[in-house]
Motif scaffolding. Sequence first.
Motif, PDB file in Angstrom:
ATOM      1  N   THR A 103     -43.290 -26.605   3.222  1.00  0.00           N
ATOM      2  CA  THR A 103     -42.129 -26.527   4.116  1.00  0.00           C
ATOM      3  C   THR A 103     -40.838 -26.726   3.340  1.00  0.00           C
ATOM      4  OG1 THR A 103     -43.499 -27.454   5.862  1.00  0.00           O
ATOM      5  CG2 THR A 103     -41.118 -27.438   6.231  1.00  0.00           C
ATOM      6  N   VAL A 104     -40.833 -27.772   2.494  1.00  0.00           N
ATOM      7  CA  VAL A 104     -39.642 -28.003   1.679  1.00  0.00           C
ATOM      8  C   VAL A 104     -39.363 -26.777   0.811  1.00  0.00           C
ATOM      9  CG1 VAL A 104     -38.665 -29.382  -0.196  1.00  0.00           C
ATOM     10  CG2 VAL A 104     -39.882 -30.498   1.664  1.00  0.00           C
ATOM     11  N   GLY A 105     -40.415 -26.217   0.219  1.00  0.00           N
ATOM     12  CA  GLY A 105     -40.251 -25.051  -0.640  1.00  0.00           C
ATOM     13  C   GLY A 105     -39.622 -23.889   0.093  1.00  0.00           C
ATOM     14  N   PHE A 106     -40.176 -23.542   1.248  1.00  0.00           N
ATOM     15  CA  PHE A 106     -39.655 -22.400   2.008  1.00  0.00           C
ATOM     16  C   PHE A 106     -38.243 -22.675   2.525  1.00  0.00           C
ATOM     17  CE2 PHE A 106     -44.125 -20.969   2.442  1.00  0.00           C
ATOM     18  CZ  PHE A 106     -43.944 -19.654   2.057  1.00  0.00           C
ATOM     19  N   ALA A 107     -38.048 -23.870   3.069  1.00  0.00           N
ATOM     20  CA  ALA A 107     -36.747 -24.174   3.655  1.00  0.00           C
ATOM     21  C   ALA A 107     -35.662 -24.208   2.584  1.00  0.00           C
ATOM     22  CB  ALA A 107     -36.802 -25.512   4.392  1.00  0.00           C
ATOM     23  N   ALA A 108     -35.968 -24.834   1.449  1.00  0.00           N
ATOM     24  CA  ALA A 108     -34.982 -24.896   0.369  1.00  0.00           C
ATOM     25  C   ALA A 108     -34.680 -23.495  -0.133  1.00  0.00           C
ATOM     26  CB  ALA A 108     -35.488 -25.778  -0.763  1.00  0.00           C
ATOM     27  N   THR A 131     -38.313 -15.208  -3.902  1.00  0.00           N
ATOM     28  CA  THR A 131     -39.732 -15.528  -4.090  1.00  0.00           C
ATOM     29  C   THR A 131     -39.894 -16.504  -5.248  1.00  0.00           C
ATOM     30  OG1 THR A 131     -40.175 -13.269  -3.415  1.00  0.00           O
ATOM     31  CG2 THR A 131     -42.007 -14.507  -4.316  1.00  0.00           C
ATOM     32  N   LEU A 132     -39.200 -16.188  -6.357  1.00  0.00           N
ATOM     33  CA  LEU A 132     -39.292 -17.094  -7.505  1.00  0.00           C
ATOM     34  C   LEU A 132     -38.671 -18.448  -7.169  1.00  0.00           C
ATOM     35  CD1 LEU A 132     -38.408 -14.516 -10.302  1.00  0.00           C
ATOM     36  CD2 LEU A 132     -40.661 -15.428  -9.741  1.00  0.00           C
ATOM     37  N   ASN A 133     -37.709 -18.433  -6.250  1.00  0.00           N
ATOM     38  CA  ASN A 133     -37.058 -19.678  -5.855  1.00  0.00           C
ATOM     39  C   ASN A 133     -37.969 -20.600  -5.046  1.00  0.00           C
ATOM     40  OD1 ASN A 133     -34.676 -20.608  -6.724  1.00  0.00           O
ATOM     41  ND2 ASN A 133     -33.411 -19.645  -5.154  1.00  0.00           N
ATOM     42  N   VAL A 134     -38.901 -20.025  -4.290  1.00  0.00           N
ATOM     43  CA  VAL A 134     -39.874 -20.869  -3.580  1.00  0.00           C
ATOM     44  C   VAL A 134     -40.667 -21.664  -4.609  1.00  0.00           C
ATOM     45  CG1 VAL A 134     -41.812 -20.953  -1.986  1.00  0.00           C
ATOM     46  CG2 VAL A 134     -40.088 -19.185  -1.719  1.00  0.00           C
ATOM     47  N   ALA A 135     -41.126 -20.955  -5.656  1.00  0.00           N
ATOM     48  CA  ALA A 135     -41.887 -21.612  -6.714  1.00  0.00           C
ATOM     49  C   ALA A 135     -41.063 -22.750  -7.314  1.00  0.00           C
ATOM     50  CB  ALA A 135     -42.258 -20.599  -7.789  1.00  0.00           C
ATOM     51  N   ARG A 136     -39.798 -22.453  -7.571  1.00  0.00           N
ATOM     52  CA  ARG A 136     -38.900 -23.417  -8.171  1.00  0.00           C
ATOM     53  C   ARG A 136     -38.703 -24.630  -7.264  1.00  0.00           C
ATOM     54  NH1 ARG A 136     -34.636 -23.447 -11.804  1.00  0.00           N
ATOM     55  NH2 ARG A 136     -32.978 -24.631 -10.843  1.00  0.00           N
ATOM     56  N   ALA A 137     -38.513 -24.342  -5.974  1.00  0.00           N
ATOM     57  CA  ALA A 137     -38.262 -25.437  -5.029  1.00  0.00           C
ATOM     58  C   ALA A 137     -39.481 -26.343  -4.911  1.00  0.00           C
ATOM     59  CB  ALA A 137     -37.879 -24.864  -3.666  1.00  0.00           C
ATOM     60  N   THR A 187     -30.998 -19.284  -0.768  1.00  0.00           N
ATOM     61  CA  THR A 187     -30.778 -17.836  -0.745  1.00  0.00           C
ATOM     62  C   THR A 187     -29.519 -17.502   0.049  1.00  0.00           C
ATOM     63  OG1 THR A 187     -33.143 -17.426  -0.906  1.00  0.00           O
ATOM     64  CG2 THR A 187     -31.785 -15.598  -0.147  1.00  0.00           C
ATOM     65  N   VAL A 188     -29.347 -18.181   1.174  1.00  0.00           N
ATOM     66  CA  VAL A 188     -28.153 -17.923   1.984  1.00  0.00           C
ATOM     67  C   VAL A 188     -26.890 -18.304   1.205  1.00  0.00           C
ATOM     68  CG1 VAL A 188     -26.887 -18.644   4.043  1.00  0.00           C
ATOM     69  CG2 VAL A 188     -29.322 -18.120   4.203  1.00  0.00           C
ATOM     70  N   ILE A 189     -26.894 -19.513   0.610  1.00  0.00           N
ATOM     71  CA  ILE A 189     -25.718 -19.932  -0.165  1.00  0.00           C
ATOM     72  C   ILE A 189     -25.471 -18.963  -1.323  1.00  0.00           C
ATOM     73  CG2 ILE A 189     -24.682 -21.774  -1.553  1.00  0.00           C
ATOM     74  CD1 ILE A 189     -26.478 -23.766  -0.100  1.00  0.00           C
ATOM     75  N   GLY A 190     -26.538 -18.701  -2.078  1.00  0.00           N
ATOM     76  CA  GLY A 190     -26.396 -17.848  -3.256  1.00  0.00           C
ATOM     77  C   GLY A 190     -25.930 -16.454  -2.896  1.00  0.00           C
ATOM     78  N   ALA A 203     -31.931 -27.375  -2.374  1.00  0.00           N
ATOM     79  CA  ALA A 203     -31.210 -26.116  -2.197  1.00  0.00           C
ATOM     80  C   ALA A 203     -29.893 -26.143  -2.964  1.00  0.00           C
ATOM     81  CB  ALA A 203     -30.960 -25.855  -0.720  1.00  0.00           C
ATOM     82  N   ALA A 204     -29.251 -27.323  -2.973  1.00  0.00           N
ATOM     83  CA  ALA A 204     -27.952 -27.438  -3.650  1.00  0.00           C
ATOM     84  C   ALA A 204     -28.068 -27.238  -5.153  1.00  0.00           C
ATOM     85  CB  ALA A 204     -27.332 -28.799  -3.356  1.00  0.00           C
ATOM     86  N   THR A 205     -29.273 -27.435  -5.698  1.00  0.00           N
ATOM     87  CA  THR A 205     -29.416 -27.275  -7.147  1.00  0.00           C
ATOM     88  C   THR A 205     -30.158 -25.984  -7.502  1.00  0.00           C
ATOM     89  OG1 THR A 205     -31.452 -28.542  -7.123  1.00  0.00           O
ATOM     90  CG2 THR A 205     -29.443 -29.748  -7.584  1.00  0.00           C
ATOM     91  N   ALA A 206     -30.403 -25.120  -6.511  1.00  0.00           N
ATOM     92  CA  ALA A 206     -31.237 -23.944  -6.806  1.00  0.00           C
ATOM     93  C   ALA A 206     -30.618 -22.627  -6.362  1.00  0.00           C
ATOM     94  CB  ALA A 206     -32.624 -24.114  -6.164  1.00  0.00           C
ATOM     95  N   TRP A 207     -29.357 -22.634  -5.918  1.00  0.00           N
ATOM     96  CA  TRP A 207     -28.788 -21.391  -5.380  1.00  0.00           C
ATOM     97  C   TRP A 207     -28.098 -20.532  -6.432  1.00  0.00           C
ATOM     98  CZ3 TRP A 207     -23.520 -21.076  -6.139  1.00  0.00           C
ATOM     99  CH2 TRP A 207     -22.887 -22.290  -6.490  1.00  0.00           C
ATOM    100  N   MET A 208     -27.923 -21.047  -7.656  1.00  0.00           N
ATOM    101  CA  MET A 208     -27.059 -20.377  -8.623  1.00  0.00           C
ATOM    102  C   MET A 208     -27.642 -19.068  -9.150  1.00  0.00           C
ATOM    103  SD  MET A 208     -26.931 -23.879  -8.773  1.00  0.00           S
ATOM    104  CE  MET A 208     -27.737 -24.476 -10.235  1.00  0.00           C
ATOM    105  N   GLU A 209     -28.974 -19.062  -9.355  1.00  0.00           N
ATOM    106  CA  GLU A 209     -29.590 -17.836  -9.869  1.00  0.00           C
ATOM    107  C   GLU A 209     -29.400 -16.680  -8.890  1.00  0.00           C
ATOM    108  OE1 GLU A 209     -30.779 -17.491 -12.794  1.00  0.00           O
ATOM    109  OE2 GLU A 209     -30.774 -19.595 -13.402  1.00  0.00           O
TER     110      GLU A 209
END
Lengths: 316, 345, 295
Positions: C97-102, C218-224, C107-110, C163-169
Motif C-alpha cells: 500500500t505504501v509503495g503504490f500510494a507513494a 512502475t520503477l517508482n513503486v519498486a523504489r518506494a 507521480t502526480v507531483i513529478g 513520495a517527497a523524496t521520490a518524485w524527482m526522477e
Amino acid sequence: MTRFLLRRLAQSLVLLWLVSVIGFAVLHLAPGGPLAEFTLIPGMTTAQLKLIAHQMGLDRPLPVQYWEWFRRMLAGNWGRSYRDSQPVLYVIAAHLWPTLELMVSSTVIAILLGTWVGVLGAIRRYSVFDYLATVGAMIALSIPTFWFGLVVIYIFSVKLAWLPAGNLYTIGNGSFLDYAVHLISPSIVLALVTIAIWSRYLRASMLEVVNQDYIRTARAKGVPEQTILFRHTIRNALLPMITIAGLQLPTLLSGALVTETVFTWPGMGRLFLDSIGYRDYPVVMGILMFSAVLVLLGNLAADLLYAAADPRIRLD
Amino acid sequence: MTQPRQMDPGALLQVDDLSVRFRSDAGVVSALNGVSFAVRSGETVALVGESGSGKSVTSLAIMRLTPSPPGCQVGGHVWLRGTDGVPLDLLALPSEAMRKVRGDRIAMIFQEPMTSLNPVLTIGEQIAEAIAVHRGTARASAWDAAGDLLELVGIPEPRARLATYPHHLSGGMRQRVMIAIALSCDPALLIADEPTTALDVTVQAQILDLLRRLQKRTGMAVIFITHNLGVVAEIADRVMVMYAGRIVEQAAMRTLFQAPRMPYTVKLMHSVPRLQIGGERVVLEAIPGSVPDPTNLPPGCAFAPRCSHAAEGRCDAVSPALEEVGAGHFVRCVRWREIADGVGR
Amino acid sequence: MAVATETPPRVSPARRARSRALARFVRHRLALFGLGAIIVLVLLCAVGPYIWPYNDLRIDIRHRFAEPFMSAHILGADALGRDLFARLMIAGRVSLTVGFAAMAISTVIGTFVGTIAGYFGGAIGSMLMRFVDAVLCFPSIFLLLALAAFVQPNLFTITLVIAATAWMEVARVVEAQIRSLRERDFALAAKVLGASDAHIMFHELLPNAVAPIVVASTLNVARAILLEAYVSFLGYGIQPPTPSWGNMLNNAQEYLATAPWLALLPGLFIILAVTGFNFVGDGLRDALDPRLDIT
C-alpha cells in the motif's frame, strides 16, 4: 576549458544556494523549529522561549533569518550538538573518516568487479554470462542493503566464522590486518549496488564505442584485438563513466548509512541515525547539509576529472 | 579449397566470386553476389555505384572487416600476392595471419575523417601504433617515422602536430593523417572508401592530388571507391560499375566514358551535372525508381525494373552474364549489342 | 567455397541470430515473471489472511522461534510465537500500500513539476529543474530519515515522506518529454487556435508523455517499497505492532544466530516485490520506448 570550468562552478553555486534553501526549510519543519533545542529543557516557560526566540532573531522576517543562517553556515558556524555541546562540524569530522574508508574500499571493489562484468558482458553480448549479469544486476538493485548485510553476517560471521560481524576493529588489537579484516564485509555489502549500476552503464558505453569508426580504423591498421579492447575500446568507454561515478555519490552515501547501521560502523551514517534518535537537530541538519554539499562537490570533481581525461573538452 | 586457382600473373589482388550475405530482421540481405575482378600492381581501379550497390561491402569483405553483429556470411576467394609472390586466400587465412595483412600489405582509409580517428589518442600515437604493430619498432623511432609520414602527406609543422589530438585538425587534415597511417607500412594495396566525399570541394581536390602523388612515389595499387564520376575521371585507370551487389560494367576509364555499354552506366553519367561553357545544354536526368530491395532481388537483371531498354521475357528472366564487348571491356546486359546498334528502343 | 566470419570467429551466424531472438524472449519472460510475482503477492496479501488459520498478532509462547516447515507454522514463528506467514501477509498489505500510494503521489507531483518546467521553459523551467537537481543532491535515505524524524510516523505520513523524496526522477523524465513535444506542430497549432496554456499542457502534450511516465512510475513503486523497508528497518517508518516487511527485520539481527529465518524471509518478500516491479518496468521500457533502454 576555462569557460567550461566557470560554467560548472556557476551551476554548482546555484545548486549550493538551492540546497541551503531546502536545508533551511527542513530545519523550520522540525517541531518547534530551531527552538526545538530549548523546548526540550525541563522547566522552560513560554515567556522564556519567546525571549530566546527574540535573541535568536526568530521574530524577524524569514528572508533575514535565512540570510543570517546562511552566513553562519558559510563561516563554518553550524551550531552545537545537544548531546555533548561540541561544534557540529567537529562532530561530523570525527565520524567522517570511517565512512570515507568504507566508501573508498567499496568503490574500488565495485569498479574492479563492475568493469570486469560490464566489459565481458559487452564483448560476449547475448552470451549466458551476459544474461546472468543482466538479470543479476536487476536483482542486485532490488535487494535491500541491510538485508544483504544480514545475509553476509549470517554466512561469513555466524556460520563460517571467517569474518567479524561488525565494528571498526577488535578492541585491544590495532593491527592493520585487523582493520582490513573488519573492512571486508561492509565494503562488499556497500559495493553490491554500485557493481550492478557500474556494470550496466559500462556495458552500454562499451557497446556504443565498439561501433565507432575509430575502432574500425584500429582494426584496419592490423592492431591485435586485445590491444583494441584495452587501448581503444575500454579507454573510451570509461570516459562517460567518470560522470556516472559522480552521480552515484548520493546512492553510495545512503548505502553507507544503512551498511554502517548493520555493521555497527562508527561513521557519519550511524552518527546521523543516533542523532535522530536523540533529536539532536543541529547534528541532523549539519549532516544533511554536509552530505548534500559533498555530493555537489563530488559531481563538480567528476566534471573536472572528465574534462582532464577527455582531450576534446579542452576546446571550449 | 585453399589450393590457389590460376591467379593472373600480373595481378596483385584477385577477387573470385565474392558474395556477402547479412541476416537481418527483414530476411537475408544479399549485399554482394558473385563479384570477381583483379587489380594489378600500381594501377588505380575505381569502384562506382549508388549507395547500397555494394562498393563499401566489397572493400570491407576484402579486409574481412564486415560488421559482425548482423550474422554475416562471406563466400568466395580473395587472392592476394604475398611478398614472396605466392598467392594467399585472404578469406581462408587464420584471423591472426589476416590481422598481419591489414595495415601492412593492404591499408584502408575511410569516408568519415571526423570520426575515424580515436579522440583520446594523439595523432603521433595513432600513426606510431600502426608502425609498432607491424614492424615492432621501438617507440622513439616509430614516433620519428610518424613525423616523416606527416611531412609526406603535407601537414604543416609535422613534428609539432604529433602531440596534438584529432579534434585540433580540420576534416581535410584528419584525412591526411588517415593517409599517413595507411602508408606507414608501405602497403602494396590501398583501399580508399569514398575518402573525399565528406570534404569540401577544394579540399577534395587536394586530397586526390596527394593520393595520386603518393601512388606515383610508392607504386602501390589503389582501389578507389566513389559515387562521384568526376573523381573517377581524375584518378582511375580502370572503372568497375556496381549495381545491386554485382559488377555490371568494367572497362578502362577512357573507354567507359566514351562508349559506355550498360544502360545503367549511361544513366549514371547523365545524372551527373557538368560544367560546360558555350556548349549545348545537357538535361540532367534522374534515374527513375530506386535501388532494388537487397532482401528480394529480381530474378533477372537487377536493373531491368528501372531500365528503359528492358525487354519482357529476356531481361527479367535470367541474370545476364558478364560479356566481353571489347578489349578489357565487360558488360552485364543481354541487349548491349542491340542498344549499341541503335535498335534499343 | 571459403566461408569467413569475423570477430569473434567461433560463433556461427545462425547461433548469433538465435541468441538474439533468445534475448528478446528472455527479456519478455522476465517482465512476465515480474508481473506474475506482483499478482501472486497482491492476491496473497489481500486474500491470504482470511484463509490462513493464524492471526498475525496472536502471541503463542509455546511456539517461540518455531522453525519453518517443522510445525503448523509453515514459515515459522517469531520471538513471541507469532505466525510468520500471517505476519508477512499483513506486512505485505502495508508495504505494498505504501509503495503504490507513494508512487501515485510522487507521480502526480513529478508530472506536475515536469510539465510546468517543460512547457514554460526559460527562467521558470530552469529554476524548477535546478530545484530538482538540488533535492537530488541529498542522499535519499538521509532526507527521508530527517523528514521522518520530524513527523509522527504512521501509514499516511510515511507515504507522504517517501513520495517527497521520490518524485524527482518523474519530473526529469516528464520535463524532457514535454520540452521536446512543445515545439511540435500540434502544440503550436493549438496555441495559434487560442487554447489556454493549461489546456495545451494537460490535454495536448501530457497524453503524449504517458509512456515514459508509466515506465518511471512502475520503477517508482519498486523504489518506494525499498525506501519504506529502509526507513522502517531503521526504526523511523511503520511502527510496531503494525508489521511491515521493513520493520519485521528490525530486531532480526539479534536473532541471526538462533532464528535466521526471521531475517531471511521478510527480505525475500521485499526482493520478490521489488524485482517484480523492476522487471515489469524494464519490460515496459523495452516495449514502449526502446530508445530509453540503457542496456
